[in-house]
Design a protein around this motif. Structure first.
Motif, short mmCIF file in Angstrom:
data_model
loop_
_atom_site.label_atom_id
_atom_site.label_comp_id
_atom_site.label_asym_id
_atom_site.label_seq_id
_atom_site.Cartn_x
_atom_site.Cartn_y
_atom_site.Cartn_z
N ASP A 194 0.82 -1.19 0.12
CA ASP A 194 -0.24 0.09 -0.05
C ASP A 194 0.71 1.38 0.03
O ASP A 194 0.64 2.37 -0.91
CB ASP A 194 -0.96 0.02 1.15
CG ASP A 194 -1.81 -1.16 1.14
OD1 ASP A 194 -1.76 -2.08 0.30
OD2 ASP A 194 -2.40 -1.47 2.34
N GLN A 195 1.89 1.20 0.86
CA GLN A 195 2.64 2.31 0.99
C GLN A 195 3.31 2.60 -0.32
O GLN A 195 3.79 3.61 -0.94
CB GLN A 195 3.82 2.27 2.08
CG GLN A 195 3.13 2.29 3.40
CD GLN A 195 3.90 2.16 4.53
OE1 GLN A 195 5.12 1.58 4.21
NE2 GLN A 195 3.54 2.46 5.66
N ILE A 197 2.59 1.72 -3.49
CA ILE A 197 1.82 2.28 -4.48
C ILE A 197 1.31 3.72 -4.23
O ILE A 197 1.66 4.54 -5.15
CB ILE A 197 0.05 1.65 -4.38
CG1 ILE A 197 0.49 0.14 -4.58
CG2 ILE A 197 -0.89 2.28 -5.08
CD1 ILE A 197 -0.88 -0.86 -4.63
N ILE A 198 1.31 4.11 -3.18
CA ILE A 198 1.21 5.64 -2.83
C ILE A 198 2.29 6.45 -3.15
O ILE A 198 2.23 7.44 -3.64
CB ILE A 198 1.03 5.89 -1.31
CG1 ILE A 198 -0.51 5.27 -0.86
CG2 ILE A 198 1.03 7.34 -1.04
CD1 ILE A 198 -0.69 5.47 0.70
N SER A 201 2.65 6.50 -6.93
CA SER A 201 1.57 7.38 -7.56
C SER A 201 2.13 9.10 -7.45
O SER A 201 1.80 9.67 -8.44
CB SER A 201 0.22 7.48 -6.98
OG SER A 201 0.50 7.89 -5.53
N TYR A 215 -3.16 4.52 -9.48
CA TYR A 215 -2.58 4.16 -8.64
C TYR A 215 -2.93 4.81 -7.37
O TYR A 215 -3.18 4.38 -6.31
CB TYR A 215 -0.92 4.30 -8.59
CG TYR A 215 -0.16 3.23 -9.43
CD1 TYR A 215 -0.62 2.00 -9.08
CD2 TYR A 215 0.66 3.63 -10.36
CE1 TYR A 215 -0.13 0.89 -9.86
CE2 TYR A 215 1.14 2.60 -11.05
CZ TYR A 215 1.04 1.26 -10.81
OH TYR A 215 1.78 0.22 -11.53
N GLU A 216 -3.25 6.23 -7.38
CA GLU A 216 -3.65 7.00 -6.37
C GLU A 216 -5.28 6.45 -5.95
O GLU A 216 -5.44 6.57 -4.76
CB GLU A 216 -3.82 8.33 -6.59
CG GLU A 216 -4.09 9.57 -5.50
CD GLU A 216 -3.92 10.90 -5.85
OE1 GLU A 216 -4.37 11.71 -5.15
OE2 GLU A 216 -3.50 11.34 -7.22
N SER A 219 -4.93 3.33 -3.96
CA SER A 219 -4.57 3.62 -2.39
C SER A 219 -5.54 4.28 -1.76
O SER A 219 -5.77 3.83 -0.47
CB SER A 219 -3.44 4.85 -2.54
OG SER A 219 -3.72 5.84 -3.24
N ASN A 220 -6.42 5.26 -2.30
CA ASN A 220 -7.75 5.73 -1.62
C ASN A 220 -8.60 4.94 -1.26
O ASN A 220 -9.34 4.74 -0.34
CB ASN A 220 -8.08 7.00 -2.40
CG ASN A 220 -7.29 8.12 -2.59
OD1 ASN A 220 -6.27 8.35 -1.60
ND2 ASN A 220 -7.31 8.88 -3.57
N LYS A 223 -7.33 2.76 1.56
CA LYS A 223 -7.58 3.19 2.76
C LYS A 223 -8.82 3.47 3.08
O LYS A 223 -9.11 3.48 4.57
CB LYS A 223 -6.96 4.84 2.57
CG LYS A 223 -5.54 5.02 2.59
CD LYS A 223 -5.13 6.45 2.43
CE LYS A 223 -3.52 6.51 2.14
NZ LYS A 223 -3.57 7.98 1.74
N LYS A 228 -8.92 -5.60 -0.92
CA LYS A 228 -7.74 -5.41 -1.96
C LYS A 228 -7.83 -5.93 -3.08
O LYS A 228 -7.61 -5.48 -4.43
CB LYS A 228 -6.21 -5.63 -1.07
CG LYS A 228 -5.23 -5.38 -1.82
CD LYS A 228 -3.86 -5.83 -1.09
CE LYS A 228 -3.74 -5.03 0.36
NZ LYS A 228 -2.48 -5.51 0.85
#
Length: 324
Positions: A194-195, A197-198, A201, A215-216, A219-220, A223, A228
């Motif tokens: 997850d980190q 991908i952030i 992005s 990608y953003e 990640s949103n 969150k 997933k």
């Protein structure tokens, strides 16, 4: 009958031989435009009235929603939106892949198609009337000058959406191997998926904004607590790129079987780099075939002039002297 004959003769004198036909077409189009707002007007459902007079909490929640400026189009949603769920989903997916994600994208798309088609159709009718008054065009030319602009206006938004979709997918294909390399570096540095991908992005925004946006969004959604696996599958469907679909399958299988994500990313990123090189080599190998026609047109005629020109000139001079 004499009155009708005089009107017919006046139309012929004013608009040419097809004056009565053009007048009837304009009258029909005017009637359609006058009746169309009444047909498109959406009647208020009695259940909607009951809901409107219902609980205050529902009305308050409705007021808190952000306005998207679609009130005018919502009146004609039954006309602008396809009633078939499968057709609506296909158009919605195409617009999402082209980068149009708003709720009113389908209505706006069909409204632009309808408005542009009608506008250019009216311009075609005006042009046909002008040509009939200044000359004597054929029936085929008159029909083409009327229907051609209308069809062009109707299919122009579709062409634009397809063009945007292709450009966006090409951008994703070009930037995807680089994103995998950056994701692999982040995962090997100790960050979670997850980190990573952030971070990817943020790094891709300047070079490949479409891929960074996807990608953003992933990640949103993660969150927000969405599953997933479903988030990755939604990304694959939104992009419409086979490489990203394969990548999503690899991540899902790695998560289900408990294998190392870093190892899966390393193997898949190497495969994507090789695939990008092969894609470039394929384009390079097609260049000679594409250049054959240009080479023949630009090289063969000058070469023939240089080689055969003097001989032709000498033969012409010889024949001229012999005749003299």
């Amino acid at each position: 009958m004499g009155f009708l004959d005089s009107i017919n003769q006046r139309l012929i004198d004013l608009l040419g031989p097809f004056g009565p036909l053009i007048a009837v077409g304009m009258l029909g189009l005017l009637l359609i435009l006058l009746v169309l707002p009444a047909m498109l007007q959406k009647r208020e459902d009695p259940l909607d009235k009951l809901k409107a007079s219902g609980a205050m909490s529902g009305r308050a929640a409705e007021k808190l929603r952000a306005s998207q400026g679609t009130d005018k189009l919502d009146k004609y949603s039954s006309f602008l939106e396809p009633q078939d769920a499968e057709e609506y989903s296909a158009i919605r997916l195409k617009l999402i892949q082209a980068g149009y994600r708003t709720k009113s994208a389908v209505k706006t798309y069909h409204a632009v198609q309808f408005g542009l088609g009608i506008t250019l159709l009216l311009l075609g009718v005006a042009y046909a009337i002008y040509k009939s008054s200044t000359g004597d065009p054929s029936t085929k030319a008159t029909v083409m000058s009327i229907l051609g602009p209308g069809l062009l206006g109707y299919y122009l938004p579709k062409y634009w959406v397809n063009k945007r979709q292709g450009e966006r997918q090409l951008e994703m294909i070009n930037g995807f191997p680089d994103s995998l390399d950056m994701m692999l570096v982040c995962v090997e540095a100790g960050q979670s998926l997850d980190q990573s991908i952030i971070r990817v992005s943020h790094e891709l925004k300047s070079g490949f904004p479409a891929l960074a946006e996807e990608y953003e969004m992933v990640s949103n959604e993660m969150k927000a607590g969405k599953d997933k696996t479903q988030v990755l599958r939604d990304m694959s469907e939104r992009c419409g790129v086979p490489d990203i679909a394969s990548f999503v399958t690899v991540l899902i299988q790695s998560q289900q079987f408990g294998t190392s994500i870093a190892e899966a990313l390393r193997v898949f990123s190497a495969e994507m780099r090789d695939k990008r090189v092969m894609r470039a080599e394929e384009k390079a190998n097609t260049l000679p075939t594409k250049m054959t026609l240009a080479t023949m047109m630009l090289t063969v005629p000058p070469l023939l002039i240089i080689l055969i020109g003097p001989s032709v000139y000498n033969i012409y001079e010889t024949l001229s002297n012999a005749n003299f």
